[in-house]
Design a protein around this motif. Structure first.
Motif, PDB file in Angstrom:
ATOM      1  N   TYR A 255      11.342  -5.164  25.008  1.00  0.00           N
ATOM      2  CA  TYR A 255      11.867  -6.221  25.878  1.00  0.00           C
ATOM      3  C   TYR A 255      13.319  -6.540  25.525  1.00  0.00           C
TER       4      TYR A 255
ATOM      5  N   SER B 234       3.674 -12.862  26.740  1.00  0.00           N
ATOM      6  CA  SER B 234       3.060 -11.534  26.758  1.00  0.00           C
ATOM      7  C   SER B 234       1.676 -11.594  26.132  1.00  0.00           C
TER       8      SER B 234
ATOM      9  N   TYR C 222       4.561 -15.389  18.418  1.00  0.00           N
ATOM     10  CA  TYR C 222       4.365 -13.933  18.485  1.00  0.00           C
ATOM     11  C   TYR C 222       4.683 -13.306  17.121  1.00  0.00           C
TER      12      TYR C 222
ATOM     13  N   TRP D 152       5.324  -9.497  16.646  1.00  0.00           N
ATOM     14  CA  TRP D 152       6.442  -8.872  17.350  1.00  0.00           C
ATOM     15  C   TRP D 152       7.648  -8.726  16.428  1.00  0.00           C
TER      16      TRP D 152
END
Length: 377
Positions: free
Chosen positions: A197, A295, A332, A335
């Motif tokens: 992303y 996400s 997240y 990530w």
């Protein structure tokens, strides 16, 4: 003409080691890394191959010679002694540019003029020409660079800088250079089968460079280079290098790449640039605020170059966004997050210390690349 040449891949400050790694991966093992450049010896096939494949270098130069000069007479005689006729034909056009730093010969126009005269004399002598050289043929752009009285004489093989991939049909106010965007991707451990992303995609450069890397597409595949017109490099070598690039491209690799931006005009520009790069179906573009990121995927990579807030009116707003983004991305933990910014308070604003940071330059702006490594899934 000797088959072995000395080549110099120039690089932005902070990217020299990445360029050196790329050169080694192309099979040229012996490299010397200096500030702003990587020097290596190779056969002439390296000229088309490196121009096609180097993602993070600014340009590729052929070094004709290097020596010390403390007077204009020495500059003339040592320049004339070099084998210019091996590279430049009798109709070759050879403009001379120059730069000088901490050298006795500090007048750049004088150095350019003397180098030009020396090369003219050598070519007239070797090609048996009594009158003026016509210079109606291919271009061999020469640079005379002096640093602490050491002279380096090179010929530019690239033409337009290597960041000009040929896909950028439009751009925003302060576009990220393609070479730096590629470096940001290569400085991560991202693999093609992992989500990628960019939450501040601008004209789409980072996602496009990620897609080119993911499918192993040579960045110079759709452009031309100055050295394509040079007689001493057989056209067959360019054909072979292009065939190699085509064979190594992995167009069937499925990628999960997203680019988003608050400005709908920029997402449209990104879409146009991706289409021009032949990557229209590989990248999904979305107009949204970065702090709206969401996400359901278990992990992935976020690589972004957000606004820096350098203008006084923007600073407060940008810093508030950094804080909000830090809160959002805290949810997240698996990530991997990579942020390039010139804001020295980024870690405090984002709410956590980076796993690692690296100093880089975005054009002439000194920045830090903040790297947050995700927890293992």
């Amino acid at each position: 003409m000797t088959n072995k040449v000395t080549l110099i891949a120039t690089a932005a400050m902070g990217l020299e080691a990445i360029v050196a790694k790329e050169i080694r991966e192309l099979g040229y093992g012996e490299v010397t890394v200096e500030n702003g450049k990587v020097i290596f010896e190779a056969d002439i096939r390296a000229i088309p191959r490196c121009n096609l494949w180097l993602r993070t270098a600014d340009r590729l130069k052929l070094q004709v010679g290097e020596f010390h000069a403390y007077s204009y007479d020495e500059l003339f005689e040592q320049t004339k002694a070099l084998p210019w006729e091996q590279f430049i034909p009798e109709d070759g056009s050879f403009p001379v540019t120059g730069k000088s730093h901490k050298s006795k010969l500090y007048s750049v126009p004088d150095c350019q003029s003397i180098v030009k005269k020396a090369i003219v004399e050598k070519l007239k002598q070797k090609h048996g020409i009594a009158s003026w050289l016509q210079e109606t043929g291919a271009t061999y752009k020469i640079e005379v660079a002096l640093l602490k009285d050491k002279v380096s004489l090179t010929i530019d093989t690239s033409g337009a800088g290597l960041h000009k991939r040929g896909y950028r049909v439009n751009q925003g106010e302060a576009p990220l250079k393609e070479t730096l965007a590629a470096a940001l991707v290569k400085l991560t451990n991202w693999r093609y089968d992992e989500p990628f992303y960019d939450l501040f995609c601008g004209s789409g450069t980072i996602p496009i460079e990620a897609a080119l890397i993911g499918q192993n597409i040579a960045p110079g595949f759709n452009r031309s280079f100055a050295a394509e017109e040079w007689g001493f490099i057989p056209s067959s070598l360019w054909d072979q290098s292009l065939e190699e690039a085509e064979d190594l491209a992995e167009y069937d690799k499925q990628l999960t790449i997203f680019g988003s931006d608050l400005n709908p005009k920029m997402t449209e520009i990104s879409r146009e640039n991706a289409l021009e790069a032949g990557l229209a179906d590989l990248i999904e573009w979305k107009q949204m605020q970065a702090t709206d990121f969401h996400s359901k995927l278990e992990g992935g990579y976020i690589v972004s170059n957000p606004p820096y807030g350098e203008r006084i009116g923007d600073k407060q707003q940008v810093e508030a966004m950094y804080t909000e983004l830090g809160k959002v991305l805290k949810d997240y933990p698996t990530w991997n997050i990579y942020i390039l910014t010139a804001n020295e308070q980024f870690e405090q604003l984002f709410g956590r210390k980076a796993s690692k940071k690296r100093k880089l330059f975005n054009a002439f702006i000194r920045t830090d690349y903040y790297q947050y490594f995700g927890q293992r899934k």
